[in-house]
Design a protein around this motif. Structure first.
Motif, PDB file in Angstrom:
ATOM      1  N   GLY A 141      27.902  75.561 -39.874  1.00 28.74           N
ATOM      2  CA  GLY A 141      26.384  75.731 -39.714  1.00 28.74           C
ATOM      3  C   GLY A 141      26.161  76.512 -40.823  1.00 28.74           C
ATOM      4  O   GLY A 141      26.956  77.206 -41.470  1.00 28.74           O
ATOM      5  N   THR A 142      25.165  76.629 -41.339  1.00 28.63           N
ATOM      6  CA  THR A 142      24.652  77.278 -42.487  1.00 28.63           C
ATOM      7  C   THR A 142      23.342  78.376 -42.397  1.00 28.63           C
ATOM      8  O   THR A 142      22.530  77.635 -41.535  1.00 28.63           O
ATOM      9  CB  THR A 142      24.428  76.178 -43.817  1.00 28.63           C
ATOM     10  OG1 THR A 142      23.922  76.932 -44.876  1.00 28.63           O
ATOM     11  CG2 THR A 142      23.230  75.306 -43.299  1.00 28.63           C
ATOM     12  N   SER A 143      23.353  79.178 -43.003  1.00 25.52           N
ATOM     13  CA  SER A 143      22.030  79.974 -43.181  1.00 25.52           C
ATOM     14  C   SER A 143      21.606  80.248 -44.433  1.00 25.52           C
ATOM     15  O   SER A 143      22.559  80.481 -45.410  1.00 25.52           O
ATOM     16  CB  SER A 143      22.378  81.258 -42.354  1.00 25.52           C
ATOM     17  OG  SER A 143      23.183  82.104 -43.070  1.00 25.52           O
ATOM     18  N   THR A 144      20.569  80.473 -44.659  1.00 20.93           N
ATOM     19  CA  THR A 144      19.894  80.553 -46.058  1.00 20.93           C
ATOM     20  C   THR A 144      19.012  81.754 -45.851  1.00 20.93           C
ATOM     21  O   THR A 144      17.804  81.847 -44.912  1.00 20.93           O
ATOM     22  CB  THR A 144      18.873  79.288 -46.629  1.00 20.93           C
ATOM     23  OG1 THR A 144      18.037  78.848 -45.723  1.00 20.93           O
ATOM     24  CG2 THR A 144      20.137  78.353 -46.959  1.00 20.93           C
ATOM     25  N   ILE A 145      18.962  82.903 -46.560  1.00 20.23           N
ATOM     26  CA  ILE A 145      18.213  84.067 -46.565  1.00 20.23           C
ATOM     27  C   ILE A 145      17.680  84.380 -48.041  1.00 20.23           C
ATOM     28  O   ILE A 145      18.742  84.599 -48.694  1.00 20.23           O
ATOM     29  CB  ILE A 145      18.881  85.145 -45.759  1.00 20.23           C
ATOM     30  CG1 ILE A 145      19.400  84.773 -44.443  1.00 20.23           C
ATOM     31  CG2 ILE A 145      17.948  86.525 -45.696  1.00 20.23           C
ATOM     32  CD1 ILE A 145      20.325  85.595 -43.618  1.00 20.23           C
ATOM     33  N   LEU A 146      16.504  85.103 -48.215  1.00 20.63           N
ATOM     34  CA  LEU A 146      16.195  85.565 -49.451  1.00 20.63           C
ATOM     35  C   LEU A 146      16.303  87.046 -49.273  1.00 20.63           C
ATOM     36  O   LEU A 146      15.735  87.586 -48.373  1.00 20.63           O
ATOM     37  CB  LEU A 146      14.699  85.047 -49.944  1.00 20.63           C
ATOM     38  CG  LEU A 146      14.348  85.653 -51.234  1.00 20.63           C
ATOM     39  CD1 LEU A 146      15.124  84.988 -52.131  1.00 20.63           C
ATOM     40  CD2 LEU A 146      12.818  85.050 -51.322  1.00 20.63           C
TER      41      LEU A 146
ATOM     42  N   THR B 268      17.541  87.988 -54.429  1.00 15.03           N
ATOM     43  CA  THR B 268      18.687  87.016 -54.450  1.00 15.03           C
ATOM     44  C   THR B 268      18.750  86.143 -53.378  1.00 15.03           C
ATOM     45  O   THR B 268      18.423  86.477 -52.056  1.00 15.03           O
ATOM     46  CB  THR B 268      20.057  87.963 -54.245  1.00 15.03           C
ATOM     47  OG1 THR B 268      20.267  88.628 -55.614  1.00 15.03           O
ATOM     48  CG2 THR B 268      21.233  86.980 -54.610  1.00 15.03           C
ATOM     49  N   PHE B 269      18.986  84.706 -53.694  1.00 11.06           N
ATOM     50  CA  PHE B 269      19.184  83.769 -52.616  1.00 11.06           C
ATOM     51  C   PHE B 269      20.581  83.814 -51.959  1.00 11.06           C
ATOM     52  O   PHE B 269      21.545  83.512 -52.641  1.00 11.06           O
ATOM     53  CB  PHE B 269      18.785  82.246 -53.086  1.00 11.06           C
ATOM     54  CG  PHE B 269      19.221  81.155 -52.322  1.00 11.06           C
ATOM     55  CD1 PHE B 269      18.176  80.848 -51.206  1.00 11.06           C
ATOM     56  CD2 PHE B 269      20.230  80.310 -52.509  1.00 11.06           C
ATOM     57  CE1 PHE B 269      18.461  79.938 -50.448  1.00 11.06           C
ATOM     58  CE2 PHE B 269      20.507  79.334 -51.507  1.00 11.06           C
ATOM     59  CZ  PHE B 269      19.505  78.996 -50.561  1.00 11.06           C
ATOM     60  N   VAL B 270      20.634  84.144 -50.682  1.00 12.43           N
ATOM     61  CA  VAL B 270      21.933  84.161 -49.912  1.00 12.43           C
ATOM     62  C   VAL B 270      22.236  82.913 -49.070  1.00 12.43           C
ATOM     63  O   VAL B 270      21.397  82.787 -48.208  1.00 12.43           O
ATOM     64  CB  VAL B 270      22.179  85.684 -49.234  1.00 12.43           C
ATOM     65  CG1 VAL B 270      23.562  85.614 -48.514  1.00 12.43           C
ATOM     66  CG2 VAL B 270      21.881  86.626 -50.237  1.00 12.43           C
ATOM     67  N   TRP B 271      23.068  82.199 -49.456  1.00 12.23           N
ATOM     68  CA  TRP B 271      23.639  81.213 -48.671  1.00 12.23           C
ATOM     69  C   TRP B 271      24.947  81.079 -47.946  1.00 12.23           C
ATOM     70  O   TRP B 271      25.847  81.371 -48.674  1.00 12.23           O
ATOM     71  CB  TRP B 271      23.578  79.750 -49.674  1.00 12.23           C
ATOM     72  CG  TRP B 271      23.479  78.271 -49.014  1.00 12.23           C
ATOM     73  CD1 TRP B 271      23.683  78.139 -47.780  1.00 12.23           C
ATOM     74  CD2 TRP B 271      23.629  77.229 -49.483  1.00 12.23           C
ATOM     75  NE1 TRP B 271      23.671  76.719 -47.509  1.00 12.23           N
ATOM     76  CE2 TRP B 271      23.832  76.038 -48.742  1.00 12.23           C
ATOM     77  CE3 TRP B 271      23.688  76.890 -51.078  1.00 12.23           C
ATOM     78  CZ2 TRP B 271      23.763  74.721 -48.902  1.00 12.23           C
ATOM     79  CZ3 TRP B 271      23.642  75.351 -51.437  1.00 12.23           C
ATOM     80  CH2 TRP B 271      23.644  74.577 -50.251  1.00 12.23           C
ATOM     81  N   THR B 272      25.020  81.201 -46.791  1.00  8.93           N
ATOM     82  CA  THR B 272      26.193  81.418 -46.265  1.00  8.93           C
ATOM     83  C   THR B 272      26.524  79.991 -45.185  1.00  8.93           C
ATOM     84  O   THR B 272      25.566  79.770 -44.482  1.00  8.93           O
ATOM     85  CB  THR B 272      26.402  82.430 -45.327  1.00  8.93           C
ATOM     86  OG1 THR B 272      25.734  83.655 -46.162  1.00  8.93           O
ATOM     87  CG2 THR B 272      27.525  82.776 -44.511  1.00  8.93           C
ATOM     88  N   LEU B 273      27.812  79.652 -45.265  1.00  9.60           N
ATOM     89  CA  LEU B 273      28.332  78.591 -44.508  1.00  9.60           C
ATOM     90  C   LEU B 273      29.378  79.063 -43.416  1.00  9.60           C
ATOM     91  O   LEU B 273      30.473  79.819 -43.883  1.00  9.60           O
ATOM     92  CB  LEU B 273      28.834  77.480 -45.135  1.00  9.60           C
ATOM     93  CG  LEU B 273      29.330  76.225 -44.366  1.00  9.60           C
ATOM     94  CD1 LEU B 273      28.774  74.800 -44.806  1.00  9.60           C
ATOM     95  CD2 LEU B 273      30.980  76.234 -44.160  1.00  9.60           C
ATOM     96  N   GLU B 274      29.049  78.914 -42.108  1.00  6.60           N
ATOM     97  CA  GLU B 274      30.017  79.563 -41.180  1.00  6.60           C
ATOM     98  C   GLU B 274      30.862  78.378 -40.444  1.00  6.60           C
ATOM     99  O   GLU B 274      30.172  76.962 -39.981  1.00  6.60           O
ATOM    100  CB  GLU B 274      29.582  80.329 -40.069  1.00  6.60           C
ATOM    101  CG  GLU B 274      28.775  81.438 -40.662  1.00  6.60           C
ATOM    102  CD  GLU B 274      28.336  82.615 -39.739  1.00  6.60           C
ATOM    103  OE1 GLU B 274      28.733  83.663 -39.550  1.00  6.60           O
ATOM    104  OE2 GLU B 274      27.266  82.166 -39.040  1.00  6.60           O
ATOM    105  N   VAL B 275      32.131  78.485 -39.855  1.00  2.75           N
ATOM    106  CA  VAL B 275      32.947  77.418 -39.385  1.00  2.75           C
ATOM    107  C   VAL B 275      32.603  77.792 -38.043  1.00  2.75           C
ATOM    108  O   VAL B 275      33.056  78.828 -37.396  1.00  2.75           O
ATOM    109  CB  VAL B 275      34.257  77.302 -39.591  1.00  2.75           C
ATOM    110  CG1 VAL B 275      34.894  76.014 -38.950  1.00  2.75           C
ATOM    111  CG2 VAL B 275      34.283  76.828 -41.165  1.00  2.75           C
TER     112      VAL B 275
END
Length: 297
Positions: A170-175, A155-162
């Motif tokens: 800012g954003t992080s992308t994790i498999l 699963t591709f996990v895409w998180t955007l944080e303020v």
């Protein structure tokens, strides 16, 4: 994925240097950025688009996000508003991307226990998000994902944080390996760096130096100008003695969201001010000044 403390510190220092370089470039352009930028270029390949999905933003204008897939299985994503993270997750899944998209407001974070990170990510599966060319507001992200390279059970996990200090995103992308737990929001107890940024001066206090003065000394000037005041509670960076001098001067203080309700005393020190909202001055205050920031107690 295990990581030695030394390796972690080296990686964080490299990220910090890159971050400060980005901020310095923004100051030279006299157009301050309001988010962290992950500068990884991705070449666009022209191909026939098989499917396109767009969702209009809440305020109209540019769409909140647009997702398309070409005949080679490449998915292109453009996002300007992550508040419909669940809808974006569904659109990605419909186009063959097993994804979870999360939006994390300022002052919160996802609980850590979510799953196992994939360490052997195939080259070209996805590229870290980059700025949208020509986006004057600087609030959007774009990326591309190769659906052919996913393995079963990933699963591709895409998180955007303020960011709780400056409000940029800012954003992080994790498999990750399945199963992936949902993002459970909890109070943010992490340490956040606070920079000395001349691109954000307290314009309403121009001509009045706040650095090194106490709250009791600065407040009368703010009151005289008819301005409101808020506080960002900080403390000296705990690693300032170990950081290179130029880094220590640029990031002299840190803040913890969990400590922002601490009562501010009249004898606290002000080391920087900015005007995040018209008519409201935010004072960055600390009980103790950091000598390496250029102001000794």
């Amino acid at each position: 994925m295990n990581e030695t403390l030394a390796g972690f510190e080296q990686r964080r220092l490299a990220e910090l240097k890159d971050h400060i370089t980005t901020r310095a470039a923004a100051e030279r352009d006299r157009r301050p950025r309001r988010r962290i930028s992950l500068a990884v270029a991705a070449g666009a390949v022209a191909a026939a688009v098989a499917t396109v999905a767009t969702v209009t933003s809440m305020g109209g204008g540019d769409p909140a996000y647009a997702v398309s897939k070409d005949s080679d299985g490449i998915v292109y994503v453009t996002v300007r508003d992550f508040r419909d993270a669940e809808g974006l997750s569904r659109q990605l899944a419909d186009l063959g991307v097993p994804a979870l998209v999360d939006f994390v407001p300022a002052g919160q974070k996802c609980r850590d226990e979510r799953g196992t990170v994939v360490t052997d990510v195939p080259r070209g599966l996805y590229y870290p998000p980059t700025q949208i060319p020509g986006d004057k507001e600087g609030l959007g992200w774009r990326m591309q994902i190769d659906t052919k390279l996913f393995k079963p059970g990933q699963t591709f996990v895409w998180t955007l944080e303020v960011d709780p200090v400056y409000g940029w995103t800012g954003t992080s992308t994790i498999l990750m390996h399945d199963p992936v737990a949902p993002c459970v929001l909890v109070p943010d107890d992490r340490r956040h760096n606070v920079q000395t940024v001349s691109a954000w001066p307290a314009t309403s206090l121009r001509g009045y130096e706040v650095g090194g003065k106490t709250v009791g000394e600065v407040r009368p000037e703010i009151d005289k100008r008819g301005l409101k005041v808020t506080y960002l509670i900080t403390e000296p960076h705990p690693d300032s003695d170990r950081l290179p001098p130029e880094i220590a001067r640029s990031v002299p203080y840190v803040m913890y969201p969990s400590k922002q309700n601490t009562p501010v005393g009249e004898d606290w020190f002000v080391w920087q001010a900015d005007e995040r909202q018209p008519g409201t001055i935010r004072l960055m205050v600390t009980p103790k000044l950091n000598g390496r920031a250029g102001v000794d107690q």
